[in-house]
Write a protein that holds these residues in place. Structure first.
Motif, PDB file in Angstrom:
ATOM      1  N   GLN A 180       0.887  -1.098  -0.051  1.00 35.13           N
ATOM      2  CA  GLN A 180      -0.132  -0.001   0.153  1.00 35.13           C
ATOM      3  C   GLN A 180       0.872   1.373   0.002  1.00 35.13           C
ATOM      4  O   GLN A 180       0.726   2.112  -0.604  1.00 35.13           O
ATOM      5  CB  GLN A 180      -0.888   0.083   1.182  1.00 35.13           C
ATOM      6  N   CYS A 181       1.912   0.959   0.852  1.00 33.86           N
ATOM      7  CA  CYS A 181       2.688   2.457   0.858  1.00 33.86           C
ATOM      8  C   CYS A 181       3.506   2.733  -0.295  1.00 33.86           C
ATOM      9  O   CYS A 181       3.367   3.751  -0.692  1.00 33.86           O
ATOM     10  CB  CYS A 181       3.859   2.104   2.156  1.00 33.86           C
ATOM     11  N   PHE A 182       4.033   1.586  -0.902  1.00 35.77           N
ATOM     12  CA  PHE A 182       4.824   2.066  -2.341  1.00 35.77           C
ATOM     13  C   PHE A 182       3.973   2.095  -3.464  1.00 35.77           C
ATOM     14  O   PHE A 182       4.370   2.382  -4.587  1.00 35.77           O
ATOM     15  CB  PHE A 182       5.821   0.862  -2.466  1.00 35.77           C
ATOM     16  N   SER A 183       2.768   1.451  -3.602  1.00 38.20           N
ATOM     17  CA  SER A 183       1.883   1.520  -4.776  1.00 38.20           C
ATOM     18  C   SER A 183       0.923   2.564  -4.569  1.00 38.20           C
ATOM     19  O   SER A 183       0.505   3.119  -5.757  1.00 38.20           O
ATOM     20  CB  SER A 183       1.200   0.293  -4.809  1.00 38.20           C
ATOM     21  N   LEU A 184       0.393   3.262  -3.403  1.00 36.33           N
ATOM     22  CA  LEU A 184      -0.509   4.209  -3.403  1.00 36.33           C
ATOM     23  C   LEU A 184       0.053   5.476  -2.611  1.00 36.33           C
ATOM     24  O   LEU A 184       0.040   6.433  -3.627  1.00 36.33           O
ATOM     25  CB  LEU A 184      -1.866   3.793  -2.564  1.00 36.33           C
ATOM     26  N   GLN A 185       0.517   5.315  -1.606  1.00 32.37           N
ATOM     27  CA  GLN A 185       0.919   6.569  -0.903  1.00 32.37           C
ATOM     28  C   GLN A 185       2.158   7.473  -1.714  1.00 32.37           C
ATOM     29  O   GLN A 185       2.171   8.336  -1.841  1.00 32.37           O
ATOM     30  CB  GLN A 185       1.286   6.330   0.339  1.00 32.37           C
ATOM     31  N   GLU A 186       3.330   6.446  -2.041  1.00 30.45           N
ATOM     32  CA  GLU A 186       4.258   7.086  -2.531  1.00 30.45           C
ATOM     33  C   GLU A 186       4.064   7.866  -3.762  1.00 30.45           C
ATOM     34  O   GLU A 186       4.368   9.049  -3.948  1.00 30.45           O
ATOM     35  CB  GLU A 186       5.280   6.137  -2.639  1.00 30.45           C
ATOM     36  N   PRO A 187       3.465   7.043  -4.866  1.00 31.99           N
ATOM     37  CA  PRO A 187       3.159   7.815  -5.995  1.00 31.99           C
ATOM     38  C   PRO A 187       2.305   9.156  -5.961  1.00 31.99           C
ATOM     39  O   PRO A 187       2.554  10.181  -6.613  1.00 31.99           O
ATOM     40  CB  PRO A 187       2.380   6.869  -6.876  1.00 31.99           C
ATOM     41  N   ILE A 188       1.253   9.169  -4.873  1.00 34.84           N
ATOM     42  CA  ILE A 188       0.588  10.338  -4.786  1.00 34.84           C
ATOM     43  C   ILE A 188       1.324  11.462  -4.091  1.00 34.84           C
ATOM     44  O   ILE A 188       1.043  12.652  -4.788  1.00 34.84           O
ATOM     45  CB  ILE A 188      -0.818   9.831  -4.065  1.00 34.84           C
ATOM     46  N   LEU A 229       3.832  16.465  -4.638  1.00 38.21           N
ATOM     47  CA  LEU A 229       4.955  17.370  -4.348  1.00 38.21           C
ATOM     48  C   LEU A 229       5.504  18.109  -5.555  1.00 38.21           C
ATOM     49  O   LEU A 229       6.118  18.890  -5.524  1.00 38.21           O
ATOM     50  CB  LEU A 229       5.821  16.791  -3.473  1.00 38.21           C
ATOM     51  N   VAL A 230       5.259  17.504  -6.766  1.00 39.13           N
ATOM     52  CA  VAL A 230       6.019  18.043  -7.871  1.00 39.13           C
ATOM     53  C   VAL A 230       4.796  18.953  -8.466  1.00 39.13           C
ATOM     54  O   VAL A 230       5.202  20.129  -8.999  1.00 39.13           O
ATOM     55  CB  VAL A 230       6.113  16.784  -9.002  1.00 39.13           C
ATOM     56  N   SER A 238       2.986  20.373   1.956  1.00 31.56           N
ATOM     57  CA  SER A 238       3.677  18.979   1.658  1.00 31.56           C
ATOM     58  C   SER A 238       3.994  18.504   2.984  1.00 31.56           C
ATOM     59  O   SER A 238       3.901  17.271   3.379  1.00 31.56           O
ATOM     60  CB  SER A 238       4.922  19.510   1.145  1.00 31.56           C
ATOM     61  N   ALA A 239       4.329  19.439   3.933  1.00 32.13           N
ATOM     62  CA  ALA A 239       4.517  18.992   5.435  1.00 32.13           C
ATOM     63  C   ALA A 239       3.436  18.155   6.121  1.00 32.13           C
ATOM     64  O   ALA A 239       3.488  17.106   6.626  1.00 32.13           O
ATOM     65  CB  ALA A 239       5.135  20.045   6.419  1.00 32.13           C
ATOM     66  N   ALA A 240       2.276  18.749   5.814  1.00 29.74           N
ATOM     67  CA  ALA A 240       0.873  18.173   6.284  1.00 29.74           C
ATOM     68  C   ALA A 240       0.737  16.813   5.459  1.00 29.74           C
ATOM     69  O   ALA A 240       0.258  15.978   6.377  1.00 29.74           O
ATOM     70  CB  ALA A 240      -0.236  19.218   6.014  1.00 29.74           C
ATOM     71  N   ILE A 241       0.966  16.889   4.398  1.00 34.66           N
ATOM     72  CA  ILE A 241       0.690  15.586   3.479  1.00 34.66           C
ATOM     73  C   ILE A 241       1.560  14.520   4.027  1.00 34.66           C
ATOM     74  O   ILE A 241       1.280  13.284   4.304  1.00 34.66           O
ATOM     75  CB  ILE A 241       0.959  15.784   2.139  1.00 34.66           C
ATOM     76  N   THR A 242       2.884  14.688   4.437  1.00 32.85           N
ATOM     77  CA  THR A 242       3.642  13.583   4.739  1.00 32.85           C
ATOM     78  C   THR A 242       3.375  13.306   6.196  1.00 32.85           C
ATOM     79  O   THR A 242       3.966  12.272   6.496  1.00 32.85           O
ATOM     80  CB  THR A 242       5.453  14.237   4.707  1.00 32.85           C
ATOM     81  N   ARG A 243       2.714  13.965   6.981  1.00 31.54           N
ATOM     82  CA  ARG A 243       2.482  13.626   8.399  1.00 31.54           C
ATOM     83  C   ARG A 243       1.126  12.569   8.189  1.00 31.54           C
ATOM     84  O   ARG A 243       0.752  12.236   9.239  1.00 31.54           O
ATOM     85  CB  ARG A 243       1.875  14.675   9.275  1.00 31.54           C
ATOM     86  N   LEU A 244       0.337  12.571   7.022  1.00 29.54           N
ATOM     87  CA  LEU A 244      -0.634  11.617   7.107  1.00 29.54           C
ATOM     88  C   LEU A 244      -0.361  10.156   7.172  1.00 29.54           C
ATOM     89  O   LEU A 244       0.385   9.803   6.839  1.00 29.54           O
ATOM     90  CB  LEU A 244      -1.436  11.807   5.769  1.00 29.54           C
TER      91      LEU A 244
END
Length: 124
Positions: free
Chosen positions: A80-88, A93-94, A118-124
């Protein structure tokens, strides 16, 4: 030589937190850089081996069925982390700074908003 010492002193003054203490520890030990690097790698491998042994102990305590369930849940979490969260996260961020730059017409507010989001998103 004096210029090099001044540069080194300025670099040491700018260090903060753990870097400051780690640098002081390295200097006070008087070890050559190659030995310090080798010790750092040895410490990293020791931590890895200790954690691997801890996983083996837990596996033996839990039994084969519970161990398979735990490994399966860890695998699902990684997928889930590598297929959903990381690409999103990477996409946001780009694209977000460019979008906010257009909206804010290049103001500093756009950059501040982008970094805050971006800081708020990384804390999710």
């Amino acid at each position: 030589q004096k210029a090099i010492n001044r540069i080194r002193d300025r670099k040491l003054e700018r260090q903060s937190g753990w870097n400051k203490h780690a640098a002081a520890l390295g200097r006070s030990a008087g070890l050559p850089p190659l030995v310090r690097i080798a010790l750092a790698w040895l410490l990293a491998w020791a931590v890895f081996v200790a954690l691997a042994l801890l996983a083996v102990v837990y596996a033996r305590e839990l039994g084969p069925i519970n161990t398979q369930l735990a490994l399966g849940s860890w695998g699902i979490a990684q997928a889930q982390c590598f297929s959903l969260q990381e690409p999103i996260l990477i996409t946001v961020l780009v694209l977000l700074p460019a979008l906010l730059d257009k909206l804010a017409a290049g103001d500093l507010a756009g950059e501040l908003l982008a970094s805050g989001l971006s800081a708020a998103i990384t804390r999710l």
